[in-house]
Design a protein around this motif. Structure first.
Motif, short mmCIF file in Angstrom:
data_model
loop_
_atom_site.label_atom_id
_atom_site.label_comp_id
_atom_site.label_asym_id
_atom_site.label_seq_id
_atom_site.Cartn_x
_atom_site.Cartn_y
_atom_site.Cartn_z
N GLN A 1 -3.87 0.15 -3.61
CA GLN A 1 -3.79 -0.57 -2.33
C GLN A 1 -2.91 0.17 -1.35
OE1 GLN A 1 -3.04 -5.00 -2.87
NE2 GLN A 1 -2.99 -4.27 -4.97
N PHE B 1 -8.12 -1.06 2.72
CA PHE B 1 -7.09 -2.09 2.59
C PHE B 1 -6.23 -2.13 3.85
CE2 PHE B 1 -2.87 -3.59 1.33
CZ PHE B 1 -3.18 -4.75 0.64
N THR C 1 -5.72 -5.16 6.52
CA THR C 1 -4.43 -5.86 6.60
C THR C 1 -3.67 -5.59 7.89
OG1 THR C 1 -3.44 -4.06 5.34
CG2 THR C 1 -4.10 -6.02 4.11
N ASN C 2 -4.09 -4.58 8.66
CA ASN C 2 -3.39 -4.29 9.91
C ASN C 2 -4.36 -4.31 11.07
OD1 ASN C 2 -0.65 -3.70 8.97
ND2 ASN C 2 -1.66 -2.01 7.88
N PRO C 3 -3.88 -4.74 12.24
CA PRO C 3 -4.77 -4.74 13.40
C PRO C 3 -5.20 -3.31 13.76
CG PRO C 3 -2.69 -5.86 13.87
CD PRO C 3 -2.53 -5.17 12.57
N GLU D 1 7.54 -1.72 2.71
CA GLU D 1 7.90 -1.23 1.38
C GLU D 1 9.40 -1.31 1.20
OE1 GLU D 1 6.28 2.17 -0.66
OE2 GLU D 1 4.84 2.31 0.97
N ASP E 1 7.45 14.37 -6.02
CA ASP E 1 7.19 14.07 -4.61
C ASP E 1 8.51 13.86 -3.89
OD1 ASP E 1 6.23 13.34 -2.18
OD2 ASP E 1 4.76 11.91 -2.95
N SER F 1 9.39 14.50 -0.73
CA SER F 1 9.43 13.92 0.61
C SER F 1 9.34 12.40 0.53
CB SER F 1 8.33 14.50 1.50
OG SER F 1 7.08 14.12 1.02
N ARG F 2 8.61 11.89 -0.47
CA ARG F 2 8.55 10.45 -0.65
C ARG F 2 9.94 9.92 -1.07
NH1 ARG F 2 8.37 6.40 -3.76
NH2 ARG F 2 8.91 7.68 -5.53
N ARG G 1 5.02 -6.51 7.21
CA ARG G 1 5.52 -5.52 8.16
C ARG G 1 5.01 -5.84 9.57
NH1 ARG G 1 3.77 -0.70 9.95
NH2 ARG G 1 1.71 -1.21 9.14
N ALA H 1 3.08 -5.26 12.59
CA ALA H 1 1.95 -4.34 12.75
C ALA H 1 1.63 -4.12 14.22
CB ALA H 1 0.73 -4.88 12.02
N SER I 1 1.47 -7.41 8.97
CA SER I 1 0.52 -6.85 8.02
C SER I 1 0.19 -7.86 6.93
CB SER I 1 1.12 -5.60 7.38
OG SER I 1 0.37 -5.24 6.25
N GLY I 2 -1.06 -7.83 6.49
CA GLY I 2 -1.50 -8.68 5.39
C GLY I 2 -1.22 -8.06 4.03
N ALA I 3 -0.45 -6.99 4.00
CA ALA I 3 -0.20 -6.29 2.73
C ALA I 3 1.10 -6.76 2.06
CB ALA I 3 -0.16 -4.78 2.96
N ASN J 1 1.21 -6.93 -1.70
CA ASN J 1 1.24 -5.66 -2.43
C ASN J 1 2.59 -4.96 -2.35
OD1 ASN J 1 -0.14 -3.74 -4.10
ND2 ASN J 1 -0.03 -2.34 -2.35
N ALA K 1 4.60 -6.62 -4.87
CA ALA K 1 4.18 -6.25 -6.22
C ALA K 1 4.69 -4.85 -6.58
CB ALA K 1 2.65 -6.31 -6.34
N LEU K 2 4.60 -3.93 -5.63
CA LEU K 2 5.09 -2.57 -5.88
C LEU K 2 6.58 -2.59 -6.20
CD1 LEU K 2 3.25 -0.69 -2.99
CD2 LEU K 2 3.09 -0.03 -5.38
N LEU L 1 7.21 -4.18 -9.69
CA LEU L 1 6.83 -3.26 -10.76
C LEU L 1 7.85 -2.13 -10.89
CD1 LEU L 1 3.03 -3.09 -9.96
CD2 LEU L 1 3.97 -3.74 -12.19
N ALA M 1 10.96 -3.33 -12.53
CA ALA M 1 10.76 -3.50 -13.98
C ALA M 1 10.82 -2.15 -14.68
CB ALA M 1 9.42 -4.19 -14.24
N ARG M 2 10.28 -1.10 -14.04
CA ARG M 2 10.32 0.24 -14.66
C ARG M 2 11.77 0.74 -14.74
NH1 ARG M 2 5.40 1.22 -11.80
NH2 ARG M 2 6.44 2.34 -10.13
#
Lengths: 187, 457
Positions: free
Chosen positions: A167, A173, A177-179, B207, B239, B241-242, B275, B277, B287-289, B292, B295-296, B299, B302-303
């Protein structure tokens, strides 16, 4: 992970190529700018046929291996002839296809062998919106539920992480979820 | 020398081997390490020592790390509350004391206007004249400027907008609702404080990194420190840069050692939304996320805890260690809010806790990437003799923490010494001093070299 485990996992995804593309495109951001296209012709009633063949990417025009056609229509309940899925169902299929592809790619990258992945999608919609009965009701979905049934060599937590990561990196996705700014004009 | 020349910054103040920009903990740690090697340097500071801690942080801020972990090269916390978390004025005092005891050559009230290359190395123009040097260390802070998304400009009029550096305390915020944008340590701490002061709070969440304050009876930072997670190196990551972009963990340093997470906030009444948007017709869209991103974070936490448990099983031989714990998943309301009309909701203030950026506006060197970040390899910048300190994951996971400065400063001082050393040796090797990882750390040899080396200027 040793080379042997790496060899055993095969989800049909070329991770090296994907990582190579990421590496290359991070150095050439202009090549990463893609343009996706579709054309659509009205046939009759609510039946229309979309054609997808060309796109722009890596700095030049590109072609699909063949032109892909998608018929859209509405069911008989809507006094239509049901020559194809409704556009909103095609949008759901887009979300499902995007998340599923993402799961395969992330699984390959994480060295997880998939055996089966099945997504079931459901989206609620109140027709009072599109029929103009109640202006407070939106036209689109009032929510989307996606349920993944995944059989893989992984723990439940690892599978949940696959789905979450898919996701996070999914274009459709994000579109859901975003405009998004949409301009519709007459040529 | 006339006043005009002085104000133009062209008055030559001095020539040193190294100019360090910024007298916060990073710059002072580097100064200490250079001093130990006998390297001639000066630390330029726009305000006073630990300026940001004195003037650019909200009143209630405490460190996210416990006192016993608060240390700099040559000085460690020696107070009577090792498990406490320093207030910002205590941090400022700690850093000021460090500057004094380590005898750092700090020039306060000296604002750097430009750093540019010249034939001898670098020229550093300040509002109090010009310095010439062979090497520059940028230690002006990773969190110099709050970063506010462009969307802020589209908010309806009549809504006050604050950055975390303008915010001091709830008394400054008009009665009514507050939208806090951002769910890192900053966003959660401000949301919590405003909520406790009686403001209805809406929290916009992208995030984020979730972490319990205490785990199995010990501070989470103790676990991360003991298990070596804070020492993970930048060159051992898939990674980088992340990792460098990850937000600060949802933690607060408080006497109660309370958990600071989304569940705690929503239990106090906060509305959780996605977030930010977009802003359209006075309506802020989210945002509709949200599910997620939560959830991220769940998770990932938990790790982390599983990693700690695995480590504890083989490293802690103590029957009194409490059993492994797991925490509730982030609870979200059934009905998701995808847009709010600020006016109608009575939201009078928006706080942008959307991260911070360094300020390199005065750096006249071609070392920034397209996003304005400095190009560097573990703090060795992409220009010979230029170094940077204190950025997230600069060399290690702990790099942006106070206690993270020590190892980075040692490493980079070693590299810098090698660089100066190579510069002073005649011959073709001079041409590529910054390319190697060589570091001459033996004091004697370094001193001997310094004594005989020809000046380049």
């Amino acid at each position: 992970m040793d080379a042997q485990t790496q060899m055993r996992v095969d989800n049909g995804i070329n991770v090296e190529a994907l990582l190579g593309a990421r590496e290359a495109l991070s150095k050439m951001p202009e090549a990463a700018r893609f343009n996706w296209r579709a054309t659509c012709e009205w046939i009759n009633g609510t039946h229309a046929r979309s054609t997808i063949d060309s796109y722009f990417g890596l700095g030049e025009e590109q072609m699909h291996r063949m032109a892909h056609r998608i018929d859209s229509d509405h069911p008989e309940l809507f006094a239509a002839e049901d020559h194809g899925a409704t556009p909103v169902e095609i949008v759901l299929a887009g979300l499902a296809g995007c998340l599923t592809a993402g799961i395969a790619a992330v699984a390959q990258n994480r060295n997880i062998q998939l055996r089966s992945v099945k997504a079931t999608l459901e989206a609620g919609m109140d027709l009072q919106g599109i029929l103009g009965i109640d202006s407070e009701v939106r036209n689109g979905f009032d929510g989307v539920k996606v349920i993944f049934d995944i059989d893989a060599d992984a723990t439940r937590e690892e599978i949940e992480a696959l789905v979450a990561q898919s996701q996070k990196r999914s274009a459709v996705f994000d579109i859901f979820t975003n405009p998004t700014d949409v301009s519709v004009m007459v040529s | 020398m006339n006043a005009a020349a002085f104000s133009a910054g062209s008055l030559q103040v001095g020539t040193v081997d190294v100019v360090i920009v910024g007298a916060g903990h990073s710059g002072l740690a580097m100064s200490h390490c250079l001093g130990r090697r006998g390297i001639d340097h000066v630390v330029l500071e726009r305000g006073e020592v630990a300026n940001a801690w004195r003037h650019e942080r909200w009143d209630s801020l405490r460190l996210l790390t416990p006192n016993w972990l608060t240390r700099l090269p040559g000085m460690a916390y020696d107070g009577d509350d090792p498990d406490g978390y320093m207030r910002r004025d205590e941090v400022a005092a700690f850093i000021a004391r460090y500057a004094r005891t380590s005898g750092a050559p700090v020039r306060t009230g000296t604002t750097v206007r430009a750093v540019m290359a010249d034939d001898a190395g670098y020229r550093v123009d300040t509002d109090r004249g010009r310095w010439r040097c062979r090497a520059v260390v940028l230690a002006s802070g990773a969190f110099a400027r709050p970063s506010v998304p462009r969307i802020g400009a589209s908010l309806p009029g009549g809504v006050a907008q604050l950055t975390p550096y303008q915010y001091r305390n709830p008394g400054q915020v008009e009665a009514g609702g507050v939208l806090v944008v951002g769910a890192s340590a900053t966003g959660l701490q401000l949301a919590d404080e405003l909520q406790r002061a009686g403001h209805p709070v809406t929290l916009a969440i992208g995030e984020h990194v979730r972490m319990p304050r205490m785990y199995r009876g010990r501070d989470i930072q103790w676990w991360m420190h003991a298990a070596g997670l804070l020492d993970q190196r930048y060159d051992a990551l898939d990674d980088l840069s992340r990792a460098r972009g990850v937000a600060s963990p949802q933690l607060i340093g408080s006497r109660e050692r309370a958990i600071m997470d989304l569940n705690a906030l929503s239990a106090g009444g906060a509305r959780l939304v996605g977030r930010v948007a977009n802003v359209r017709d006075g309506q802020v869209q989210f945002s509709g996320a949200l599910r997620n991103v939560c959830a991220l974070a769940d998770l990932k936490m938990a790790r982390l805890l599983a990693t700690i448990d695995t480590w504890a099983a083989t490293h802690i031989d103590d029957g009194s260690l409490p059993p492994a714990e797991r925490f509730d998943a982030t609870r979200l309301p059934e009905k998701k809010i995808l847009g709010l009309n600020l006016k109608r909701e009575g939201i009078r203030t928006v706080i942008w806790a959307t991260g911070f950026r360094p300020d390199y506006s005065w750096l006249k060197l071609p070392v920034l990437d397209a996003k304005g970040n400095i190009r560097h390899n573990g703090g060795v910048a992409d220009a010979p003799g230029l170094y940077v300190m204190g950025l997230p994951f600069l060399r290690r996971r702990k790099s942006s923490f106070i206690h993270g400065a020590e190892d980075d400063a040692q490493d980079l001082a070693g590299h810098l010494a090698g660089y100066l050393d190579a510069l002073s040796r005649p011959g073709p090797s001079r041409a590529c001093p910054a390319s190697g990882t060589r570091s001459r750390s033996r004091h004697g040899a370094l001193e001997a070299d310094r004594a005989v080396r020809p000046r380049c200027d």
